[in-house]
Scaffold this active site. Structure first.
Site, PDB file in Angstrom:
ATOM      1  N   SER A 153     -44.854  -9.047  21.075  1.00 20.45           N
ATOM      2  CA  SER A 153     -44.300  -8.437  22.297  1.00 20.45           C
ATOM      3  C   SER A 153     -45.257  -7.409  22.897  1.00 20.45           C
ATOM      4  O   SER A 153     -45.865  -6.611  22.172  1.00 20.45           O
ATOM      5  CB  SER A 153     -42.988  -7.721  21.972  1.00 20.45           C
ATOM      6  OG  SER A 153     -41.999  -8.629  21.565  1.00 20.45           O
ATOM      7  N   ILE A 154     -45.315  -7.409  24.231  1.00 13.58           N
ATOM      8  CA  ILE A 154     -46.123  -6.394  24.917  1.00 13.58           C
ATOM      9  C   ILE A 154     -45.581  -5.003  24.566  1.00 13.58           C
ATOM     10  O   ILE A 154     -46.347  -4.058  24.381  1.00 13.58           O
ATOM     11  CB  ILE A 154     -46.104  -6.643  26.439  1.00 13.58           C
ATOM     12  CG1 ILE A 154     -46.858  -7.945  26.756  1.00 13.58           C
ATOM     13  CG2 ILE A 154     -46.715  -5.468  27.190  1.00 13.58           C
ATOM     14  CD1 ILE A 154     -46.880  -8.338  28.220  1.00 13.58           C
ATOM     15  N   ASP A 187     -27.984  -3.907  24.941  1.00 11.65           N
ATOM     16  CA  ASP A 187     -28.034  -5.104  25.778  1.00 11.65           C
ATOM     17  C   ASP A 187     -27.964  -4.629  27.224  1.00 11.65           C
ATOM     18  O   ASP A 187     -26.939  -4.091  27.654  1.00 11.65           O
ATOM     19  CB  ASP A 187     -26.843  -6.020  25.440  1.00 11.65           C
ATOM     20  CG  ASP A 187     -26.854  -7.278  26.289  1.00 11.65           C
ATOM     21  OD1 ASP A 187     -27.505  -7.303  27.361  1.00 11.65           O
ATOM     22  OD2 ASP A 187     -26.192  -8.256  25.892  1.00 11.65           O
ATOM     23  N   ALA A 211     -35.025 -15.203  32.183  1.00 14.06           N
ATOM     24  CA  ALA A 211     -34.472 -16.206  33.111  1.00 14.06           C
ATOM     25  C   ALA A 211     -34.319 -17.491  32.318  1.00 14.06           C
ATOM     26  O   ALA A 211     -35.117 -17.770  31.411  1.00 14.06           O
ATOM     27  CB  ALA A 211     -35.407 -16.418  34.295  1.00 14.06           C
ATOM     28  N   TYR A 263     -43.334 -20.017  38.115  1.00 15.26           N
ATOM     29  CA  TYR A 263     -42.835 -18.662  37.848  1.00 15.26           C
ATOM     30  C   TYR A 263     -41.547 -18.393  38.640  1.00 15.26           C
ATOM     31  O   TYR A 263     -40.683 -17.631  38.209  1.00 15.26           O
ATOM     32  CB  TYR A 263     -43.925 -17.631  38.153  1.00 15.26           C
ATOM     33  CG  TYR A 263     -43.732 -16.307  37.445  1.00 15.26           C
ATOM     34  CD1 TYR A 263     -43.693 -16.242  36.054  1.00 15.26           C
ATOM     35  CD2 TYR A 263     -43.581 -15.119  38.160  1.00 15.26           C
ATOM     36  CE1 TYR A 263     -43.509 -15.031  35.395  1.00 15.26           C
ATOM     37  CE2 TYR A 263     -43.402 -13.907  37.512  1.00 15.26           C
ATOM     38  CZ  TYR A 263     -43.365 -13.872  36.136  1.00 15.26           C
ATOM     39  OH  TYR A 263     -43.183 -12.665  35.487  1.00 15.26           O
ATOM     40  N   LYS A 298     -39.488 -10.003  39.829  1.00 10.51           N
ATOM     41  CA  LYS A 298     -40.571  -9.009  39.682  1.00 10.51           C
ATOM     42  C   LYS A 298     -40.840  -8.304  41.017  1.00 10.51           C
ATOM     43  O   LYS A 298     -41.200  -7.121  41.031  1.00 10.51           O
ATOM     44  CB  LYS A 298     -41.846  -9.673  39.166  1.00 10.51           C
ATOM     45  CG  LYS A 298     -41.761 -10.163  37.721  1.00 10.51           C
ATOM     46  CD  LYS A 298     -41.429  -9.078  36.726  1.00 10.51           C
ATOM     47  CE  LYS A 298     -41.614  -9.509  35.286  1.00 10.51           C
ATOM     48  NZ  LYS A 298     -41.026  -8.552  34.333  1.00 10.51           N
ATOM     49  N   LEU A 318     -42.895 -14.536  23.368  1.00 14.22           N
ATOM     50  CA  LEU A 318     -41.648 -15.316  23.402  1.00 14.22           C
ATOM     51  C   LEU A 318     -41.207 -15.571  24.846  1.00 14.22           C
ATOM     52  O   LEU A 318     -40.839 -16.697  25.209  1.00 14.22           O
ATOM     53  CB  LEU A 318     -40.579 -14.501  22.662  1.00 14.22           C
ATOM     54  CG  LEU A 318     -39.381 -15.226  22.111  1.00 14.22           C
ATOM     55  CD1 LEU A 318     -39.804 -16.266  21.094  1.00 14.22           C
ATOM     56  CD2 LEU A 318     -38.426 -14.207  21.476  1.00 14.22           C
TER      57      LEU A 318
END
Ligand code: NAD
Length: 252
Positions: A20-21, A63, A94, A154, A161, A193
């Protein structure tokens, strides 16, 4: 340079695993002296983050599709850590159907979900965040250049975004008086992921690599180092901005 975040408590939201970033951001900020607090999405994901962060006292469930969950997480963080100095929001989702082929494949429900998790959540987190952020503080989110160009597959996430980047500007305007800076890092493509949900993601990673200035994809460590800088007082003059950390891919 080291120790630019000495004495700061930073909340990192969005570590799913070591790829993960958000994990790159957490590690870079820890190297600079910060104490890192984490949220994870649900019990299933807790299993993975627990391997990276074994000390339970730093882990809180949140969450972002639930206001109650966000409020409860921030209340617990406040009770356990008091005021904090910054938040990294590295969260997006998404459905696969929203991330392939024509934008006409988008559905009302899929669009709403993508925008809720990937854009609105930053606003929702900021609302609770202001209650426990110090002055000065820094809010950082993660975006991608699909926000302002029509990249293959995308699709709905690009629209999410674009909304997220706009939020950065409005939040920066309204939180400046509280000493809170708000910025986004527009990261280059990194295998995580989240990326694996995009149709043809292997191709996307290859194309992205070929479009860097040196033929090497950006790493989560490089994104993390920029995050550490933006979180620090060295970046006190930067707010409402989108900082590219993509090895120049956006130049094409
Ligand atoms: P990742 O899958 O490691 O992280 C995504 C995180 O979002 C996960 O931790 C997941 O649990 C969390 N999340 C999803 N729905 C949630 C919910 N309802 N509540 C709480 N958390 C939820 O993938 P990543 O690539 O590290 O993504 C982090 C951010 O970076 C995202 O905003 C992504 O769009 C952005 N980004 C990624 C790339 C890339 O190439 N990987 C490039 C630019 C920007």
């Amino acid at each position: 340079m080291s120790g630019i975040l000495e004495g700061k408590k930073i909340l990192v939201m969005g570590v799913a695993n070591s790829r993960s970033i958000a994990w790159g951001c957490a590690q870079a900020m820890e190297e600079q002296g910060a104490e890192i607090i984490y949220t994870y999405q649900n019990e299933r994901l807790k299993k993975y983050i627990s391997k990276l962060v074994p000390d339970e006292k730093y882990l809180f469930e949140c969450d972002v599709t639930s206001d109650t969950s966000i409020t409860e997480a921030f209340d617990k963080i406040k009770n356990n850590f008091g005021k904090i100095n910054g938040i990294v929001h590295a969260i997006a989702f998404a459905k696969k159907e929203e991330l392939g082929g024509s934008i006409l494949n988008s559905t009302r429900q899929g669009y709403a979900q993508a925008l809720d998790v990937s854009s609105y959540s930053f606003l929702a987190v900021a609302k609770e965040g202001v209650k426990i952020l110090n002055d000065p503080a820094s809010l950082i989110t993660l975006t991608y250049m699909g926000s302002d160009r029509a990249l293959p597959n995308y699709n709905t996430m690009g629209i999410a975004k674009a909304a997220l980047e706009s939020e950065v500007r409005y939040l920066a305007r309204d939180l400046g008086k509280d000493g809170i800076r708000v910025n986004a890092i527009s990261a280059g493509a990194i295998k995580t992921l989240a990326v694996s949900g995009i149709k043809g993601h292997s191709e996307l990673l290859k194309i992205s690599q070929s479009e860097t200035v040196d033929g090497v994809n950006v790493t989560k460590e490089e994104v993390g180092n920029t995050c550490a800088f933006l979180m620090s007082n060295l970046a006190s003059g930067i707010t409402g901005d989108i900082i590219f950390v993509d090895k120049g891919v956006h130049l094409r």
